[in-house]
Scaffold this active site. Structure first.
Site, mmCIF file in Angstrom:
data_model
loop_
_atom_site.group_PDB
_atom_site.id
_atom_site.type_symbol
_atom_site.label_atom_id
_atom_site.label_comp_id
_atom_site.label_asym_id
_atom_site.label_seq_id
_atom_site.Cartn_x
_atom_site.Cartn_y
_atom_site.Cartn_z
ATOM 1 N N ASP A 20 0.872 -1.181 0.000
ATOM 2 C CA ASP A 20 0.000 0.000 0.000
ATOM 3 C C ASP A 20 0.908 1.229 0.000
ATOM 4 O O ASP A 20 2.046 1.157 -0.476
ATOM 5 C CB ASP A 20 -0.949 -0.034 1.202
ATOM 6 C CG ASP A 20 -2.280 0.658 0.909
ATOM 7 O OD1 ASP A 20 -2.251 1.885 0.634
ATOM 8 O OD2 ASP A 20 -3.323 0.016 0.958
ATOM 9 N N HIS A 69 2.117 1.790 -3.212
ATOM 10 C CA HIS A 69 1.211 2.744 -3.850
ATOM 11 C C HIS A 69 1.771 4.154 -3.863
ATOM 12 O O HIS A 69 1.053 5.091 -4.184
ATOM 13 C CB HIS A 69 -0.152 2.731 -3.147
ATOM 14 C CG HIS A 69 -0.903 1.455 -3.324
ATOM 15 N ND1 HIS A 69 -2.149 1.240 -2.777
ATOM 16 C CD2 HIS A 69 -0.591 0.316 -3.980
ATOM 17 C CE1 HIS A 69 -2.572 0.020 -3.091
ATOM 18 N NE2 HIS A 69 -1.640 -0.559 -3.809
#
Length: 319
Positions: free
Chosen positions: A217, A240
């Site tokens: 993430d 991310h």
């Protein structure tokens, strides 16, 4: 006459349950409180017993996790404490994989002037639960525990440790002031759900420096009410990207300001630099945000400013 139990080491400190006699910092080795580093015996009680001694020490004291693999359920390092405290992880602390009674696995709370240092490893064993308990993009879910949470702390340093395969967030700072995180490693597979590297909420005067973060993430996510944050010389990937947000989830959120990302490298990430807020979010400001000297290699979406972070605007998801 004072009796001191433990092993004398070269610098005059003592390892174990007794207090040293010279006024130098005391080291409390968890194995002297019953911890067994076999990777199977739950040692959370030994952590608690050692912490009580460290926190009560009138002089700076250290909780030592020596070499070995120490399995532990939820651990709470709660203050206030009488002096500066250090948690020195030389070995590995491994999480249990069931019975999540708390939203965090290792919690530091109301402890000022604390240093968590390595070169050991915090292993969340998330690979055992991601398929069944990881949120991913599910409509409803129960987010597994954060590996390391720091709450209501002034003056925090984290250095030298590795965080591996957290069940959810690796590190979460909330209502924490004057933070220096440097020379750490955060590692999880690209497909691991909701494994943010470092997430900030109401955190002020934070430096994240000279570290490697590769996860599933956001490598770093700066949330509501965070101010004067510097992220510098961080290598991010997979993940991310480096994010401000998600913002605007809650009513009357505090502003975000003074956020600086400098001299960072993004490798094989889904996103590069991102500012994101929830669709229909409550009004707040995100100002004085700087991205400087960022290197991107094989990044799918280099720059994103997203004011309708739609798929995360669902019950049960944190963004």
């Amino acid at each position: 006459m004072a009796l001191v139990f433990g092993s004398c080491v070269a610098n005059g400190e003592y390892l174990g349950g007794g207090r040293e006699l010279t006024g130098n910092p005391t080291v409390f080795d968890i194995t002297h409180f019953g911890a067994v580093g076999d990777g199977r015996t739950n040692t959370f009680k030994a952590f608690l017993k050692a912490w009580i001694q460290v926190c009560a020490s009138p002089v700076p004291a250290t909780l030592l996790v020596p070499r070995g693999n120490f399995l532990a359920g939820p651990i709470i390092f709660a203050g206030p404490c009488k002096s500066h405290v250090t948690v020195n992880v030389q070995g590995t602390i491994s999480a249990t994989t069931s019975g999540f009674a708390t939203p965090e696995w290792i919690l530091f709370e109301r402890v000022d002037n604390v240093h968590l240092t390595g070169p050991g490893t915090i292993h969340g064993r998330g690979e055992a639960v991601w398929a069944t308990d990881g949120c991913g993009k599910k409509f409803k879910c129960n987010l597994p525990p954060t590996s390391l949470k720091f709450r209501n702390i002034v003056n925090l340093e984290v250095s030298g440790i590795s965080s591996v395969n957290a069940k959810a967030f690796h590190m979460f700072l909330v209502k924490t002031v004057n933070v220096n995180i440097h020379n750490i490693k955060i590692i999880a597979p690209a497909e691991s759900p909701n494994t943010d590297g470092i997430h900030l909420s109401n955190a002020d005067n934070v430096k994240i420096l000279d570290s490697f973060i590769g996860t599933g993430d956001d490598c770093v996510s700066v949330g509501r009410g965070s101010n004067n944050v510097t992220v510098e010389r961080v290598i991010c990937g997979p993940g991310h990207g480096l994010s401000v947000g998600s913002l605007g989830k809650y009513p009357n959120e505090e502003d975000v300001s003074g956020i600086h990302f400098r001299n960072c490298t993004m490798r094989n990430t889904d996103n590069g630099l991102r500012i994101k807020s929830w669709g229909g979010s409550s009004p707040s400001k995100a100002i004085d945000i700087h991205f400087e000297d960022i290197i991107m290699e094989n990044v799918k979406n280099p720059i994103i400013i997203d004011q309708c972070h739609v798929w995360l605007n669902l019950p049960g998801l944190t963004g």
